[in-house]
Scaffold this motif. Structure first.
Motif, PDB file in Angstrom:
ATOM      1  N   UNK A 296      25.593  38.862 -15.673  1.00  0.00           N
ATOM      2  CA  UNK A 296      27.110  38.375 -16.193  1.00  0.00           C
ATOM      3  C   UNK A 296      28.334  38.826 -15.434  1.00  0.00           C
ATOM      4  N   UNK A 297      28.096  40.071 -14.686  1.00  0.00           N
ATOM      5  CA  UNK A 297      29.307  40.448 -13.806  1.00  0.00           C
ATOM      6  C   UNK A 297      29.896  39.072 -12.857  1.00  0.00           C
ATOM      7  N   UNK A 298      28.841  38.240 -12.732  1.00  0.00           N
ATOM      8  CA  UNK A 298      29.341  37.241 -11.741  1.00  0.00           C
ATOM      9  C   UNK A 298      29.780  35.911 -12.597  1.00  0.00           C
TER      10      UNK A 298
ATOM     11  N   UNK B 295      32.792  47.500 -11.775  1.00  0.00           N
ATOM     12  CA  UNK B 295      31.504  47.391 -11.816  1.00  0.00           C
ATOM     13  C   UNK B 295      30.999  46.289 -11.259  1.00  0.00           C
ATOM     14  N   UNK B 296      31.702  45.287 -11.256  1.00  0.00           N
ATOM     15  CA  UNK B 296      31.369  43.860 -10.454  1.00  0.00           C
ATOM     16  C   UNK B 296      31.122  44.345  -8.942  1.00  0.00           C
ATOM     17  N   UNK B 297      32.270  44.658  -8.382  1.00  0.00           N
ATOM     18  CA  UNK B 297      32.368  45.376  -7.093  1.00  0.00           C
ATOM     19  C   UNK B 297      31.336  46.293  -6.578  1.00  0.00           C
ATOM     20  N   UNK B 298      31.040  47.176  -7.350  1.00  0.00           N
ATOM     21  CA  UNK B 298      29.922  48.162  -6.817  1.00  0.00           C
ATOM     22  C   UNK B 298      28.781  47.625  -6.714  1.00  0.00           C
ATOM     23  N   UNK B 299      28.227  46.633  -7.937  1.00  0.00           N
ATOM     24  CA  UNK B 299      27.196  46.068  -8.075  1.00  0.00           C
ATOM     25  C   UNK B 299      26.705  45.236  -6.718  1.00  0.00           C
ATOM     26  N   UNK B 300      27.896  44.339  -6.522  1.00  0.00           N
ATOM     27  CA  UNK B 300      27.753  43.456  -5.113  1.00  0.00           C
ATOM     28  C   UNK B 300      27.702  44.374  -3.971  1.00  0.00           C
ATOM     29  N   UNK B 301      28.181  45.517  -3.832  1.00  0.00           N
ATOM     30  CA  UNK B 301      28.112  46.126  -2.608  1.00  0.00           C
ATOM     31  C   UNK B 301      26.607  46.552  -2.596  1.00  0.00           C
ATOM     32  N   UNK B 302      26.163  47.002  -3.431  1.00  0.00           N
ATOM     33  CA  UNK B 302      24.673  47.564  -3.704  1.00  0.00           C
ATOM     34  C   UNK B 302      23.989  46.107  -3.272  1.00  0.00           C
TER      35      UNK B 302
END
Lengths: 120, 368
Positions: free
Chosen positions: B261-263, A113-120
């Motif tokens: 929070x993901x970061x 989820x973190x990687x997907x959100x970052x890419x967006x």
């Protein structure tokens, strides 16, 4: 658990693993010049070992509970009338494995989820 | 002349930790303002104020926010020599009352404490060193119920012993305590002002504030030796209000902050695991276990409710032993399992209301 929030399932495993990994993390932190409270690390490590023994006791209890439970399951599904101890063993190991697999899945999903959100 | 007046006469428009150290030999006054939000707290506010006045590091100022009480809370507080302020109308929440008082704070640090909470005599002194690191914006201590009689208080006592002996200490070692507890926390005043005070957008302002601070790159610490003693719900009526607030607040905060929070390392995993556990455990306790027991007509399956008792007991005993409360803790353990199941009911209801039905709970109901 967090007060007011139910559950000690994979949370218990998560904090157990985090506490067991703490000496390694603290060593790396110390090598990078960070401050480490070794006393606290030792305290949490001993606590984690105690919790690990507690989980082992739970696993053992699960076996005790599952023996009579498995009998009734077998009766319910009419699987032949002869109790097979392997059912209890299987469920016991499956329960333990399921905990670790679920924890791994949740942690991986968080990273994805973190990687997907970052890419967006 | 008491120590508080002594400090006032010195005049300290912005009292800092450095300045306080220079006078600490004389007065041991801490550069801290304590904000006590109070709405109809005449029965408990005296104990709270007196415990603050008996601190080994005495706060520079104690401000009681009399949030338009009708029971004389303000007069009682005033009679104890503290500053009492009263907003023109009830602020509607603890966070609102705390933020109202923030304009009156002139010290480097500010403490938020509930009006039903008392502190161990050295609690403030123990929290202060956490702020030696300039990046630390908030610090909290351990929480233990002041009164442990009813089943709900006993259940909460075990919850706290477990959480503050094990989970919270691990969280702190990884630099991410999940929450800086709203019943007693210390903050760097500039950090609180920078975020506009205590947020009112969720029902769990402490969680909202803590997670906001993390996302701004600030640090939060947990100091296990700084102990506070709130009054926990003595009956189901109070428990219901508290659990509604906590469970809805948790769900609201996850919805509000999940992207941010993901970061935040460790915290993202801790929150994800807590969410999973809370939902799955609730389903298991309330549906799966009774269904399986009924399906197979075997009560042994109901032992699933207490199957993890050995793992629970280890941190609970480790937390109770130094306090010489082993007997009390062991007697209280059954209550924990009752409370855990009740928690599950409220958590599932909150998830259903907030996420499935989209009905956000906005009314702040006080429940100790």
């Amino acid at each position: 658990m967090t007060a007011g929030v139910p559950g000690t399932g994979i949370g218990g495993l998560f904090y157990l693993l985090a506490a067991l990994l703490l000496p390694v993390r603290s060593l790396l932190l110390r090598l990078r010049g960070g401050r480490v409270s070794w006393r606290m690390v030792a305290k949490l490590l001993f606590l984690a070992i105690g919790v690990f023994l507690g989980i082992w006791a739970t696993w053992w209890l699960l076996g005790l509970v599952l023996v009579p439970a498995a009998k009734s399951v077998e009766a319910a599904i009419r699987a032949g009338g002869i109790f097979r101890r392997e059912y209890a063993e299987f469920v016991r190991w499956a329960a333990l494995l399921a905990g670790f697999v679920t924890l791994a899945a949740v942690l991986i999903a968080t990273q994805v989820a973190r990687l997907v959100i970052r890419r967006r | 002349m008491d120590k508080f007046e002594e400090r006032k006469l010195r005049g300290a428009p912005q009292m800092t930790k450095e300045k306080s150290l220079s006078i600490s030999g004389m007065t041991r006054t801490a550069p801290v303002t304590v904000i006590v939000p109070a709405f109809n707290e005449s029965g408990s506010v005296v104990d709270t104020i007196q415990s603050l006045q008996r601190q080994t590091a005495i706060p520079a100022e104690i401000i009681v926010v009399d949030d338009c009480s009708a029971d004389g809370t303000g007069d009682i507080a005033r009679s104890l020599g503290v500053t009492v302020i009263r907003p023109p109308a009830n602020t509607g929440s603890k966070a609102g009352a705390q933020t109202f008082a923030l304009a009156h704070v002139r010290t480097e640090f500010v403490i938020a404490i509930d009006a039903d909470t008392t502190l161990a005599p050295d609690a403030i002194e123990r929290l202060l060193p956490a702020f030696d690191d300039p990046n630390v914006a908030a610090a909290c201590g351990s929480v233990l119920p002041r009164r442990i009689k009813s089943v709900w208080e006993r259940g909460r006592y075990v919850e706290y012993l477990f959480a503050f002996t094990f989970y919270k200490q691990v969280q702190d070692q990884y630099g991410a305590p999940l929450i800086s507890s709203g019943c007693f926390s210390m903050y760097r005043t500039e950090a609180i002002r920078a975020v506009g005070g205590w947020p009112t957008r969720t029902l769990a302002e402490d969680m909202d504030l803590t997670w906001t601070l993390y996302q701004q790159g600030r640090a939060v610490r947990f100091v296990s030796g700084a102990v506070c003693y709130p009054l926990e719900p003595r009956n189901f009526g109070f428990l219901k209000k508290q659990l509604r607030r906590w469970s809805h607040g948790f769900v609201q905060n996850v919805r509000l902050h999940w992207r941010g929070l993901l970061d935040v390392p460790f915290l993202r995993s801790a929150v994800a695991v807590a969410c999973w556990d809370a939902v799955v455990a609730s389903v298991v306790y309330l549906m799966l276990l009774p269904m399986i027991a009924l399906l197979f007509r075997n009560p042994y399956f109901l032992l699933g409710y207490v199957i993890d008792v050995p793992a629970i007991l280890v941190p609970v005993i480790a937390g109770a032993l130094p306090r010489r409360e082993l007997g009390r803790a062991l007697v209280s353990v059954p209550s924990f399992f009752i409370l855990r199941t009740v928690n599950a009911v409220f958590f599932l209801k909150a998830v259903w209301a907030e996420i499935v039905r989209g009905r956000k709970l906005v009314t702040y109901e006080k429940g100790h």
